[in-house]
Design a protein around this motif. Structure first.
Motif, mmCIF file in Angstrom:
data_model
loop_
_atom_site.group_PDB
_atom_site.id
_atom_site.type_symbol
_atom_site.label_atom_id
_atom_site.label_comp_id
_atom_site.label_asym_id
_atom_site.label_seq_id
_atom_site.Cartn_x
_atom_site.Cartn_y
_atom_site.Cartn_z
ATOM 1 N N PHE A 1 -26.489 -8.323 58.690
ATOM 2 C CA PHE A 1 -26.210 -8.363 57.263
ATOM 3 C C PHE A 1 -24.959 -9.198 56.994
ATOM 4 O O PHE A 1 -24.067 -9.258 57.842
ATOM 5 N N PRO A 2 -24.873 -9.831 55.835
ATOM 6 C CA PRO A 2 -23.678 -10.617 55.500
ATOM 7 C C PRO A 2 -22.425 -9.750 55.513
ATOM 8 O O PRO A 2 -22.467 -8.573 55.117
ATOM 9 N N GLY A 3 -21.314 -10.325 55.957
ATOM 10 C CA GLY A 3 -20.071 -9.576 56.033
ATOM 11 C C GLY A 3 -19.565 -9.083 54.695
ATOM 12 O O GLY A 3 -18.765 -8.149 54.635
ATOM 13 N N MET A 4 -20.026 -9.684 53.593
ATOM 14 C CA MET A 4 -19.579 -9.276 52.262
ATOM 15 C C MET A 4 -20.256 -7.993 51.799
ATOM 16 O O MET A 4 -19.844 -7.379 50.821
ATOM 17 N N PHE A 5 -21.325 -7.578 52.515
ATOM 18 C CA PHE A 5 -22.042 -6.360 52.152
ATOM 19 C C PHE A 5 -21.215 -5.124 52.471
ATOM 20 O O PHE A 5 -20.472 -5.084 53.455
ATOM 21 N N THR A 6 -21.370 -4.096 51.656
ATOM 22 C CA THR A 6 -20.844 -2.778 51.971
ATOM 23 C C THR A 6 -21.973 -1.953 52.589
ATOM 24 O O THR A 6 -23.143 -2.365 52.567
ATOM 25 N N VAL A 7 -21.630 -0.794 53.119
ATOM 26 C CA VAL A 7 -22.646 0.085 53.698
ATOM 27 C C VAL A 7 -23.666 0.495 52.633
ATOM 28 O O VAL A 7 -24.871 0.598 52.907
ATOM 29 N N LYS A 8 -23.190 0.702 51.415
ATOM 30 C CA LYS A 8 -24.098 1.078 50.331
ATOM 31 C C LYS A 8 -25.128 -0.022 50.083
ATOM 32 O O LYS A 8 -26.299 0.258 49.808
ATOM 33 N N GLU A 9 -24.687 -1.279 50.173
ATOM 34 C CA GLU A 9 -25.610 -2.393 49.951
ATOM 35 C C GLU A 9 -26.596 -2.537 51.114
ATOM 36 O O GLU A 9 -27.770 -2.894 50.912
ATOM 37 N N VAL A 10 -26.127 -2.263 52.337
ATOM 38 C CA VAL A 10 -27.023 -2.251 53.488
ATOM 39 C C VAL A 10 -28.088 -1.176 53.293
ATOM 40 O O VAL A 10 -29.286 -1.404 53.545
ATOM 41 N N ARG A 11 -27.677 -0.034 52.826
ATOM 42 C CA ARG A 11 -28.595 1.087 52.576
ATOM 43 C C ARG A 11 -29.675 0.681 51.575
ATOM 44 O O ARG A 11 -30.865 0.975 51.758
ATOM 45 N N LYS A 12 -29.266 0.002 50.534
ATOM 46 C CA LYS A 12 -30.205 -0.439 49.504
ATOM 47 C C LYS A 12 -31.213 -1.440 50.069
ATOM 48 O O LYS A 12 -32.417 -1.358 49.779
ATOM 49 N N CYS A 13 -30.739 -2.379 50.897
ATOM 50 C CA CYS A 13 -31.627 -3.376 51.510
ATOM 51 C C CYS A 13 -32.635 -2.731 52.441
ATOM 52 O O CYS A 13 -33.825 -3.062 52.419
ATOM 53 N N LEU A 14 -32.165 -1.812 53.276
ATOM 54 C CA LEU A 14 -33.064 -1.144 54.216
ATOM 55 C C LEU A 14 -34.149 -0.380 53.482
ATOM 56 O O LEU A 14 -35.306 -0.336 53.918
ATOM 57 N N GLY A 15 -33.776 0.247 52.357
ATOM 58 C CA GLY A 15 -34.753 0.970 51.559
ATOM 59 C C GLY A 15 -35.830 0.061 50.998
ATOM 60 O O GLY A 15 -36.990 0.466 50.839
ATOM 61 N N ALA A 16 -35.455 -1.195 50.720
ATOM 62 C CA ALA A 16 -36.424 -2.164 50.198
ATOM 63 C C ALA A 16 -37.290 -2.755 51.311
ATOM 64 O O ALA A 16 -38.466 -3.068 51.102
ATOM 65 N N PHE A 17 -36.714 -2.891 52.521
ATOM 66 C CA PHE A 17 -37.432 -3.514 53.639
ATOM 67 C C PHE A 17 -38.452 -2.582 54.275
ATOM 68 O O PHE A 17 -39.542 -3.003 54.657
ATOM 69 N N MET A 52 -22.830 0.583 63.194
ATOM 70 C CA MET A 52 -23.560 0.281 61.960
ATOM 71 C C MET A 52 -24.884 -0.420 62.259
ATOM 72 O O MET A 52 -25.910 -0.133 61.639
ATOM 73 N N LYS A 53 -24.872 -1.341 63.208
ATOM 74 C CA LYS A 53 -26.096 -2.049 63.583
ATOM 75 C C LYS A 53 -27.150 -1.074 64.098
ATOM 76 O O LYS A 53 -28.333 -1.171 63.763
ATOM 77 N N LEU A 54 -26.706 -0.138 64.929
ATOM 78 C CA LEU A 54 -27.663 0.803 65.511
ATOM 79 C C LEU A 54 -28.187 1.772 64.459
ATOM 80 O O LEU A 54 -29.376 2.119 64.452
ATOM 81 N N ILE A 55 -27.308 2.211 63.565
ATOM 82 C CA ILE A 55 -27.743 3.093 62.482
ATOM 83 C C ILE A 55 -28.811 2.400 61.640
ATOM 84 O O ILE A 55 -29.833 2.993 61.279
ATOM 85 N N ALA A 56 -28.580 1.120 61.340
ATOM 86 C CA ALA A 56 -29.555 0.363 60.556
ATOM 87 C C ALA A 56 -30.879 0.242 61.312
ATOM 88 O O ALA A 56 -31.957 0.302 60.710
ATOM 89 N N ALA A 57 -30.797 0.095 62.629
ATOM 90 C CA ALA A 57 -32.004 -0.106 63.441
ATOM 91 C C ALA A 57 -32.863 1.152 63.549
ATOM 92 O O ALA A 57 -34.085 1.059 63.619
ATOM 93 N N ILE A 58 -32.237 2.330 63.550
ATOM 94 C CA ILE A 58 -33.018 3.552 63.786
ATOM 95 C C ILE A 58 -33.267 4.380 62.516
ATOM 96 O O ILE A 58 -33.986 5.362 62.569
ATOM 97 N N SER A 59 -32.697 3.968 61.396
ATOM 98 C CA SER A 59 -32.793 4.791 60.188
ATOM 99 C C SER A 59 -34.178 4.764 59.545
ATOM 100 O O SER A 59 -34.424 5.513 58.602
ATOM 101 N N HIS A 60 -35.089 3.913 60.037
ATOM 102 C CA HIS A 60 -36.476 3.960 59.555
ATOM 103 C C HIS A 60 -37.408 4.505 60.646
ATOM 104 O O HIS A 60 -38.623 4.315 60.591
ATOM 105 N N HIS A 61 -36.807 5.169 61.649
ATOM 106 C CA HIS A 61 -37.548 5.878 62.702
ATOM 107 C C HIS A 61 -38.582 5.001 63.421
ATOM 108 O O HIS A 61 -39.779 5.359 63.489
ATOM 109 N N PRO A 62 -38.165 3.870 63.970
ATOM 110 C CA PRO A 62 -39.111 3.011 64.698
ATOM 111 C C PRO A 62 -39.556 3.677 65.998
ATOM 112 O O PRO A 62 -38.837 4.491 66.570
ATOM 113 N N ARG A 63 -40.728 3.289 66.479
ATOM 114 C CA ARG A 63 -41.224 3.828 67.749
ATOM 115 C C ARG A 63 -40.659 3.072 68.944
ATOM 116 O O ARG A 63 -40.598 3.605 70.044
ATOM 117 N N LEU A 64 -40.266 1.819 68.717
ATOM 118 C CA LEU A 64 -39.755 0.989 69.808
ATOM 119 C C LEU A 64 -38.483 0.272 69.380
ATOM 120 O O LEU A 64 -38.431 -0.331 68.304
#
Length: 203
Positions: A1-17, A52-64
């Motif tokens: 994610f761009p360095g200008m993003f906050t955690v809240k903005e990362v959360r919003k993006c992940l919810g959309a993806f 933060m990277k790992l939280i983003a990676a597992i917060s949608h419960h991937p199988r792999l």
């Protein structure tokens, strides 16, 4: 994610993806690891960015999960936290991690099996339990090399004093038949050292 993003903005993006994104789980991990939700990512420390990277990676419960050096450059505390997250992730049946790392101790306590790759070729592929329980490194004095059956040797290294260090897959056999041999329990670090030769060749 761009360095200008906050955690809240990362959360919003992940919810959309990701349809399976779990905002409650995301928030729980962010709170657990003390990550400031309102700060920009480029103000984070190396360890905080890794979490933060790992939280983003597992917060949608991937199988792999495919991870490349996830603990590289981290201090011991940050590394342990990352490994804790991964161990918890693996507790759910049906999940798997494929991880590439040069930090052998991380792999030994996390992985079920390993592949040692040198110059693009797999030179050793085993279960981690077998490596710890059955493998061993033997140290044979130069004067006794001819007395030892080297048929089961996977890799050998000639030391400066003329002695021979060898990696074997059946440590107990050599303990029973050559009780005078000095031996060490198998580990990934030992396997890496045995297979890694300055000239890139195996003896």
């Amino acid at each position: 994610f761009p360095g200008m993003f906050t955690v809240k903005e990362v959360r919003k993006c992940l919810g959309a993806f990701y349809e399976a994104f779990d905002p409650g789980f995301f928030d729980e991990l962010v709170k657990r690891f003390g990550i400031p939700a309102g700060k920009k990512l480029d103000s984070f420390s190396t360890g905080m960015k890794a979490r933060m990277k790992l939280i983003a990676a597992i917060s949608h419960h991937p199988r792999l999960l495919l991870l490349d050096e996830p603990t590289s450059g981290l201090d011991v505390s940050a590394r342990n936290e990352i490994l804790d997250i991964l161990r918890e992730y693996m507790e759910t049946p049906g999940r798997a991690i494929m991880i590439s790392s040069h930090i052998a101790s991380d792999l030994e306590h996390l992985c079920d099996s390993f592949s040692l790759i040198s110059r693009g070729e797999i030179v050793l592929e085993k279960d981690m339990d077998a490596l710890r329980d059955e493998f061993g490194v033997l140290h044979i004095p130069a004067s006794r090399v001819q007395d030892v059956d080297l048929e089961g040797v996977l890799c050998r290294r000639r030391e400066k004093d003329g002695s021979l260090s060898v990696l074997v897959s059946d440590r107990q056999y050599y303990a029973d038949n050559y009780p005078w041999l000095v031996q060490e329990r198998g580990s990934l670090d030992e396997a890496l050292l045995m297979f890694q030769r300055p000239d890139g060749e195996f003896e």
